[in-house]
Design an enzyme around this catalytic site. Sequence first.
Site, PDB file in Angstrom:
ATOM      1  CE  LYS A 186      -4.189  -1.998  -0.013  1.00 17.21           C
ATOM      2  NZ  LYS A 186      -4.025  -3.486  -0.172  1.00 17.21           N
TER       3      LYS A 186
HETATM    4  C1  LIG Z   1      -5.402  -4.190   0.540  1.00 19.56           C
HETATM    5  C2  LIG Z   1      -6.972  -3.664   0.318  1.00 19.56           C
HETATM    6  C3  LIG Z   1      -7.868  -4.247   1.193  1.00 19.56           C
HETATM    7  C4  LIG Z   1      -7.451  -5.168   2.605  1.00 19.56           C
HETATM    8  O1  LIG Z   1      -6.355  -4.663   2.841  1.00 19.56           O
HETATM    9  P1  LIG Z   1      -5.271  -5.922   4.134  1.00 19.56           P
HETATM   10  O2  LIG Z   1      -4.426  -5.137   4.858  1.00 19.56           O
HETATM   11  O3  LIG Z   1      -4.611  -6.565   2.972  1.00 19.56           O
HETATM   12  O4  LIG Z   1      -6.178  -6.768   4.470  1.00 19.56           O
HETATM   13  C5  LIG Z   1      -9.186  -3.838   1.334  1.00 19.56           C
HETATM   14  N1  LIG Z   1      -9.540  -3.186   0.519  1.00 19.56           N
HETATM   15  C6  LIG Z   1      -8.873  -2.801  -0.575  1.00 19.56           C
HETATM   16  C7  LIG Z   1      -9.446  -1.816  -1.791  1.00 19.56           C
HETATM   17  C8  LIG Z   1      -7.418  -3.101  -0.571  1.00 19.56           C
HETATM   18  O5  LIG Z   1      -6.528  -2.965  -1.894  1.00 19.56           O
END
Ligand SMILES: *Cc1c(COP(=O)(O)O)cnc(C)c1O
Length: 404
Positions: A186
């Site tokens: 992220k």
């Molecule tokens: C990465 C992501 C999540 C979930 O996050 P995690 O930390 O990997 O569980 C939820 N929604 C979107 C749009 C994402 O890209």
Amino acid sequence: MPGYELFGAQERKEVNDVLETGILMRYGFDGPRKGIWKAKELEQEICNTFGSGYAQLVSSGTAALTTAMAALGIGAGDEIIMPTFTFVASFEAVLSVGAIPVPVDIDETLTLDPEAVERAITPKTKAIMPVHMCGSMAQMDELKAICEKYKLFLLEDACQAIGATYKGKRLGTIGDAGTFSLDFVKIITCAEGGAVLTNNKEIFEKCDQYSDHGHDHMGKDRGADLHPYLGYNYRISELHAAVGLAQVRRLGEFLAIQRRNHDIVYNTLKNVEGLTFRVIPDPAGNTGSFLSFFLPTEEMAREAVAEMGATGIGGNFYWYDNNWHYIRKWQHLQSGSWMNKFYEEQKKQVLHYANQAFPASDAIISRCISSLTSLLWTEEQAQERADRMAAILTRVIAKAATTA
Ligand SMILES: *Cc1c(COP(=O)(O)O)cnc(C)c1O
């Protein structure tokens, strides 16, 4: 998008603070932790940085969505409207609280189409969950108006859009609650982690309790805490929070590089005849973590993406074939391939909604390519990539025109 690309001295320093005391847990151990409270500090930093009243850290973005839904009282039989283009976490979280995910078409913003949202509302609808995909934003004014009209919760999934704004407000702080993911790919990362943002004290307190077995965190002694509600364990560790603290402080630095590199690629590709771009409701608020564009046909998009891959231009995503981000490949959801038993109504409704046809979304996603922006490119490297992409895209589009 990825903050991991610039992991460095600041992150190591914050982690070392925790390693010095050995108190890896975010609650308790007040003496031995010698004043080191990384999770608390990060929650405060998130409130300050994003202008949120409250922030609750949890163990992942998925856990943040689940926690937010529980705190909003979403559960058995409730329908949650979500986009066909998202990450599987969207429906996982809805299912985890016993509710029913209702996938709805996107438009050229690559986020929820407000008209499709309104058509999908039933007496069971409880919340609308826009997902701010690929660093940009949903049409928040329109979605907010629909929520007000039908008295629904607005739950923003801002996991991919940390730092983006809509009309001056940070994404994640506009709805009743919003979520961030700090997973490894992220905009900012802490390896694994997430956060719920809200301006509502009661929702925040419920998130605080739900994510730690129901602890009310009112006393000094964890064993004597009361448990007004049931909860689970979605806690973040101090080690993870320490990395997140360093990264959130570097968000401005990351966004500046990201936007610079994004704009270099955009300013070159915008001259490619026949190429169109994702609609961005508030361009000033875009993070630039991806540049998403559309070719005139699916065939051309497939050819372009294959050729870019074959010539070593990485980071171009063709979501139509992706197993995790677009409904076309969610066979596990569509076939009822779940491990635990669902209740009858949930089973029936989940299968019904997940197996609808989405020609409008297909027509958009099948022509879409998203180019990831790296924080590691110099301006020259970004320009070189843009030039190589432009040459391929121009040729693919021109060739189709001459053979047509
Ligand atoms: C990465 C992501 C999540 C979930 O996050 P995690 O930390 O990997 O569980 C939820 N929604 C979107 C749009 C994402 O890209």
